[in-house]
Design an enzyme around this catalytic site. Structure first.
Site, PDB file in Angstrom:
ATOM      1  N   HIS A  57      -6.738  -1.240   3.663  1.00 16.16           N
ATOM      2  CA  HIS A  57      -6.574  -2.590   4.178  1.00 16.16           C
ATOM      3  C   HIS A  57      -7.213  -2.682   5.560  1.00 16.16           C
ATOM      4  O   HIS A  57      -7.453  -1.660   6.219  1.00 16.16           O
ATOM      5  CB  HIS A  57      -5.093  -2.964   4.226  1.00 16.16           C
ATOM      6  CG  HIS A  57      -4.541  -3.243   2.865  1.00 16.16           C
ATOM      7  ND1 HIS A  57      -3.218  -3.096   2.561  1.00 16.16           N
ATOM      8  CD2 HIS A  57      -5.147  -3.652   1.725  1.00 16.16           C
ATOM      9  CE1 HIS A  57      -3.021  -3.413   1.302  1.00 16.16           C
ATOM     10  NE2 HIS A  57      -4.169  -3.739   0.768  1.00 16.16           N
ATOM     11  N   GLY A  59     -11.066  -5.831  -2.259  1.00 19.60           N
ATOM     12  CA  GLY A  59      -9.766  -5.852  -2.941  1.00 19.60           C
ATOM     13  C   GLY A  59      -9.320  -7.226  -3.384  1.00 19.60           C
ATOM     14  O   GLY A  59      -9.036  -7.450  -4.567  1.00 19.60           O
ATOM     15  N   ASP A  86      -9.444  -4.156  -6.328  1.00 21.19           N
ATOM     16  CA  ASP A  86      -8.240  -3.389  -6.700  1.00 21.19           C
ATOM     17  C   ASP A  86      -8.102  -3.330  -8.214  1.00 21.19           C
ATOM     18  O   ASP A  86      -7.765  -2.293  -8.789  1.00 21.19           O
ATOM     19  CB  ASP A  86      -6.985  -4.004  -6.082  1.00 21.19           C
ATOM     20  CG  ASP A  86      -6.974  -3.950  -4.561  1.00 21.19           C
ATOM     21  OD1 ASP A  86      -7.664  -3.082  -3.987  1.00 21.19           O
ATOM     22  OD2 ASP A  86      -6.273  -4.773  -3.948  1.00 21.19           O
ATOM     23  N   ASP A 117      -1.359  -1.207   4.638  1.00 23.93           N
ATOM     24  CA  ASP A 117      -0.593  -1.540   5.830  1.00 23.93           C
ATOM     25  C   ASP A 117       0.759  -2.119   5.429  1.00 23.93           C
ATOM     26  O   ASP A 117       0.833  -3.252   4.956  1.00 23.93           O
ATOM     27  CB  ASP A 117      -1.370  -2.541   6.683  1.00 23.93           C
ATOM     28  CG  ASP A 117      -0.734  -2.778   8.035  1.00 23.93           C
ATOM     29  OD1 ASP A 117       0.443  -2.414   8.213  1.00 23.93           O
ATOM     30  OD2 ASP A 117      -1.411  -3.331   8.914  1.00 23.93           O
ATOM     31  N   HIS A 159      -2.994 -10.692  -1.675  1.00 24.30           N
ATOM     32  CA  HIS A 159      -3.275 -10.192  -3.028  1.00 24.30           C
ATOM     33  C   HIS A 159      -2.283  -9.088  -3.420  1.00 24.30           C
ATOM     34  O   HIS A 159      -2.618  -8.161  -4.142  1.00 24.30           O
ATOM     35  CB  HIS A 159      -4.730  -9.728  -3.138  1.00 24.30           C
ATOM     36  CG  HIS A 159      -5.080  -8.553  -2.279  1.00 24.30           C
ATOM     37  ND1 HIS A 159      -5.089  -8.591  -0.912  1.00 24.30           N
ATOM     38  CD2 HIS A 159      -5.427  -7.296  -2.615  1.00 24.30           C
ATOM     39  CE1 HIS A 159      -5.425  -7.407  -0.446  1.00 24.30           C
ATOM     40  NE2 HIS A 159      -5.631  -6.605  -1.456  1.00 24.30           N
ATOM     41  N   ASP A 213      -2.084  -7.733  -6.958  1.00 21.94           N
ATOM     42  CA  ASP A 213      -3.173  -6.824  -7.326  1.00 21.94           C
ATOM     43  C   ASP A 213      -2.889  -5.413  -6.829  1.00 21.94           C
ATOM     44  O   ASP A 213      -3.148  -4.426  -7.524  1.00 21.94           O
ATOM     45  CB  ASP A 213      -4.505  -7.302  -6.741  1.00 21.94           C
ATOM     46  CG  ASP A 213      -4.934  -8.653  -7.280  1.00 21.94           C
ATOM     47  OD1 ASP A 213      -4.464  -9.037  -8.363  1.00 21.94           O
ATOM     48  OD2 ASP A 213      -5.747  -9.315  -6.613  1.00 21.94           O
ATOM     49  N   ARG A 230       0.688   0.642  -9.841  1.00 25.84           N
ATOM     50  CA  ARG A 230       1.354   0.828 -11.136  1.00 25.84           C
ATOM     51  C   ARG A 230       0.454   1.600 -12.095  1.00 25.84           C
ATOM     52  O   ARG A 230       0.897   2.528 -12.783  1.00 25.84           O
ATOM     53  CB  ARG A 230       1.743  -0.524 -11.725  1.00 25.84           C
ATOM     54  CG  ARG A 230       2.474  -0.421 -13.036  1.00 25.84           C
ATOM     55  CD  ARG A 230       2.938  -1.815 -13.516  1.00 25.84           C
ATOM     56  NE  ARG A 230       3.494  -1.696 -14.826  1.00 25.84           N
ATOM     57  CZ  ARG A 230       2.786  -1.707 -15.954  1.00 25.84           C
ATOM     58  NH1 ARG A 230       1.479  -1.859 -15.924  1.00 25.84           N
ATOM     59  NH2 ARG A 230       3.380  -1.579 -17.121  1.00 25.84           N
TER      60      ARG A 230
END
Length: 173
Positions: free
Chosen positions: A19, A66, A71, A91, A98, A101, A107
Site C-alpha cells: 500500500h 491494486g 489484487d 497499512d 478496495h 479486494d 483469502r
C-alpha cells in the site's frame, strides 16, 4: 479432507504488493534482499512494480494497480498456481477503498496454502528460510469433492428451472 501436493520449484514465483504508506518499507526490504530475489520470478502491482524494477535492476512482471484489479490478478494467479507466495506490506491504520479486494487476495492465499508475509519481520523470516532455495511440496485440500457437491439452489431458482424444463425454454442464469 484429502490433501494433494503442489510442487514449488527451486526458483519461486513471488508477488510483492505494498500500500502507498508501505511502499518505501517494501522498497527498502527488496533492496536489502535484492540478491535473494534476483533468481526468482517476481510479480508486483502498479507503481510498486515500476519502482522495484528501476531500483533492483531485474525484470518484474507488472500487474494493474491494486484498486484497478491488480489484487484480483494476483489472486487469480494464486489459484492457477502461478504465484508461490505473497509478500504484502499493507497499512493496518489506513482505510482501504478496495478492502474487499484485499480480503479476497488474502483469502486466496489461505485457501491455496501459500506463505504470506504482511510485514518486514515475517518477510525476513520467509526470504531467509532454507526452503526458499529448494523444491517444496505444499499441501492443499483436494477440492474435487467440494466442486462435485450437490447444489441447493433455493426454492425460487428451482421453481424457475423446473418451469423452463416443463416449457422447453432455455434460460440463462
Amino acid at each position: 479432507m484429502i490433501q494433494k501436493k503442489i510442487a514449488m520449484e527451486h526458483d519461486k514465483k513471488i508477488a510483492l504488493v505494498a500500500h502507498d504508506n508501505k511502499k518505501s518499507d517494501l522498497l527498502e526490504w527488496a533492496k536489502f534482499n535484492c540478491d535473494l530475489l534476483a533468481h526468482h520470478e517476481v510479480y508486483a502491482t502498479g507503481t510498486t512494480g515500476e519502482i522495484l524494477e528501476r531500483v533492483l535492476g531485474f525484470r518484474i512482471h507488472h500487474l494493474q494497480s491494486g484498486p484497478l484489479g491488480g489484487d484480483q490478478q494476483i489472486g487469480a494467479k494464486i489459484v492457477d498456481n502461478e504465484i508461490d507466495f505473497l509478500i504484502f506490506f499493507w497499512d493496518p491504520l489506513e482505510p482501504m477503498p478496495h478492502d474487499p479486494d484485499v480480503k479476497a487476495l488474502l483469502r486466496m492465499a489461505v485457501v491455496w496454502n501459500i506463505p504470506i508475509a504482511c510485514n518486514r519481520a515475517s518477510a525476513d523470516f520467509m526470504i531467509s528460510s532454507p526452503l526458499m532455495d529448494g523444491e517444496y511440496d505444499r499441501l492443499v485440500p483436494d477440492y474435487s469433492e467440494y466442486r462435485k457437491r450437490p447444489l441447493s439452489l433455493g426454492e425460487n431458482l428451482e421453481t424457475a428451472l423446473k418451469g423452463s424444463e416443463d416449457s422447453g425454454e432455455k434460460k440463462s442464469f
